[in-house]
Write a protein that holds these residues in place. Structure first.
Motif, PDB file in Angstrom:
ATOM      1  N   LYS A 139     119.110 -25.256 -15.390  1.00 58.94           N
ATOM      2  CA  LYS A 139     117.797 -24.667 -13.507  1.00 58.94           C
ATOM      3  C   LYS A 139     118.957 -24.183 -13.248  1.00 58.94           C
ATOM      4  O   LYS A 139     118.034 -23.417 -12.775  1.00 58.94           O
ATOM      5  CB  LYS A 139     117.069 -25.241 -14.113  1.00 58.94           C
ATOM      6  N   ASP A 194     108.676 -26.336 -12.743  1.00 61.60           N
ATOM      7  CA  ASP A 194     107.846 -28.058 -11.833  1.00 61.60           C
ATOM      8  C   ASP A 194     106.642 -28.120 -12.472  1.00 61.60           C
ATOM      9  O   ASP A 194     106.252 -29.357 -13.464  1.00 61.60           O
ATOM     10  CB  ASP A 194     108.331 -28.535 -10.654  1.00 61.60           C
ATOM     11  N   LYS A 221     114.192 -32.927 -20.865  1.00 60.76           N
ATOM     12  CA  LYS A 221     114.391 -32.454 -18.886  1.00 60.76           C
ATOM     13  C   LYS A 221     115.410 -32.559 -18.721  1.00 60.76           C
ATOM     14  O   LYS A 221     115.893 -31.656 -17.922  1.00 60.76           O
ATOM     15  CB  LYS A 221     112.853 -33.873 -19.040  1.00 60.76           C
ATOM     16  N   TRP A 254     107.042 -28.585 -16.516  1.00 58.52           N
ATOM     17  CA  TRP A 254     107.670 -30.046 -17.040  1.00 58.52           C
ATOM     18  C   TRP A 254     106.304 -30.759 -16.190  1.00 58.52           C
ATOM     19  O   TRP A 254     106.447 -31.839 -17.257  1.00 58.52           O
ATOM     20  CB  TRP A 254     108.424 -29.615 -16.489  1.00 58.52           C
ATOM     21  N   ASP A 267     117.187 -29.558 -16.330  1.00 57.80           N
ATOM     22  CA  ASP A 267     117.967 -29.875 -15.032  1.00 57.80           C
ATOM     23  C   ASP A 267     119.101 -29.130 -14.941  1.00 57.80           C
ATOM     24  O   ASP A 267     118.832 -29.046 -13.651  1.00 57.80           O
ATOM     25  CB  ASP A 267     117.672 -31.718 -14.607  1.00 57.80           C
TER      26      ASP A 267
END
Length: 308
Positions: free
Chosen positions: A106, A87, A99, A90, A103
């Motif tokens: 992850k 986090d 991104k 990014w 997501d």
């Protein structure tokens, strides 16, 4: 052998899994953790150029040491801390288009490209993640039980440390040097032999054969001779074509051709087995291949034609 696998590691298959599209190899494992009982079914990359991992099939000690390290990092107890670090990473990243893919991946689980990744350029986005230092296993020709696609692709991002030192294995150059490379090489598409405003500096020595000791800096004050020795100019289309040719050579030992002409000014179509397949010494095996130095190949070919 001094290194032994930790108790929670089981190698499921002796044969490595292959991703021929990226020249990657994986070991199929089961990682078992206690409190609570968790079993993870993973492919662990053991030939993975972008993070500098290259473990030979006969090097059992290096393999066991690497698997032990990855096993410790993948302990579910470490996940929240790993996610917090991502986090933070990014939050400072500008890669908004990549991104959403991160997501999705992850959670450290397998994801079907057709079911879970809604992006028309997902291959580029996966490449972006790899170049950021993430470790991703790719299962091609996967038969998905959900979407029923028989030749799908599924992906697994391992929630382990990003590798920033080895990086993606590619060299970079400043905008100023890029302009100078194009100027020194005359703005000529070496494949077509024509002037073009849409050319990329291409490393003659293919990145797929680099190791951790091959990557070098490209300072703005490189000499003209150094530029001519190291680079040639290609369109993006030809650059991608060359990558595929070099990938095939790396996997099969068969060097590529241009225009279907099986001519090599040094050696022949077979990679010289006396030359290492990776590292600085591997460049010797590229010499004579038409794709390595297209201009020199043309010159040698023209000399041969004139003699006849």
């Amino acid at each position: 052998m001094s290194v032994e696998l930790l108790n929670g590691i089981k190698i499921v298959e002796n044969d490595r899994k292959l991703n021929t599209k990226a020249s990657e190899e994986y070991v199929h494992v089961e990682f078992t953790y206690e409190n609570p009982k968790t079993v993870l079914d993973y492919w662990i990359p053991v030939e993975y150029r972008r993070t500098g991992v290259s473990i030979k099939p006969d090097d059992e000690e290096q393999l066991y040491s690497y698997l032990n390290n990855v096993y410790a990092q993948l302990d579910p107890a470490n996940y929240d801390n790993w996610l917090k670090k991502q986090d933070e990473y990014w939050a400072s990243s500008r890669s908004d288009v990549t991104k959403p893919i991160f997501d999705t991946l992850k959670d450290g689980k397998w994801h079907c490209r057709n079911c879970d990744i809604n992006n028309p350029n997902f291959a580029r986005r996966i490449q972006d993640l790899k170049e950021m230092g993430y470790t991703i296993a790719t299962h091609i020709n996967y038969c998905c039980p959900v979407c029923q696609q028989k030749r799908s692709t599924r992906l697994l991002l391992l929630p382990i440390d990003r590798v920033e030192i080895a990086g993606n294995g590619y060299e970079t150059w400043s905008p100023a040097l890029r302009k100078r490379i194009i100027k020194v090489l005359g703005g000529i598409d070496v494949y077509e032999g024509t002037l073009s405003a849409h050319l990329l500096p291409d490393h003659k020595f293919s990145e797929i054969r680099w190791d951790e000791n091959t990557k070098a800096e490209n300072p703005d004050d490189m000499t003209d001779d150094e530029i001519r020795a190291k680079f040639q100019l290609l369109t993006n289309q030809r650059n991608q074509q060359k990558r595929e040719v070099c990938r095939n050579c790396f996997q099969t030992g068969k060097r590529g051709t241009i225009y279907g002409i099986s001519y090599f000014y040094e050696g022949d179509e077979d990679w010289d087995k006396s030359i290492p397949v990776k590292g600085k010494e591997a460049e010797k095996g590229c010499v004579g291949c038409p794709w390595y130095d297209i201009q020199k190949w043309k010159e040698h070919l023209m000399k041969l034609i004139k003699k006849k």
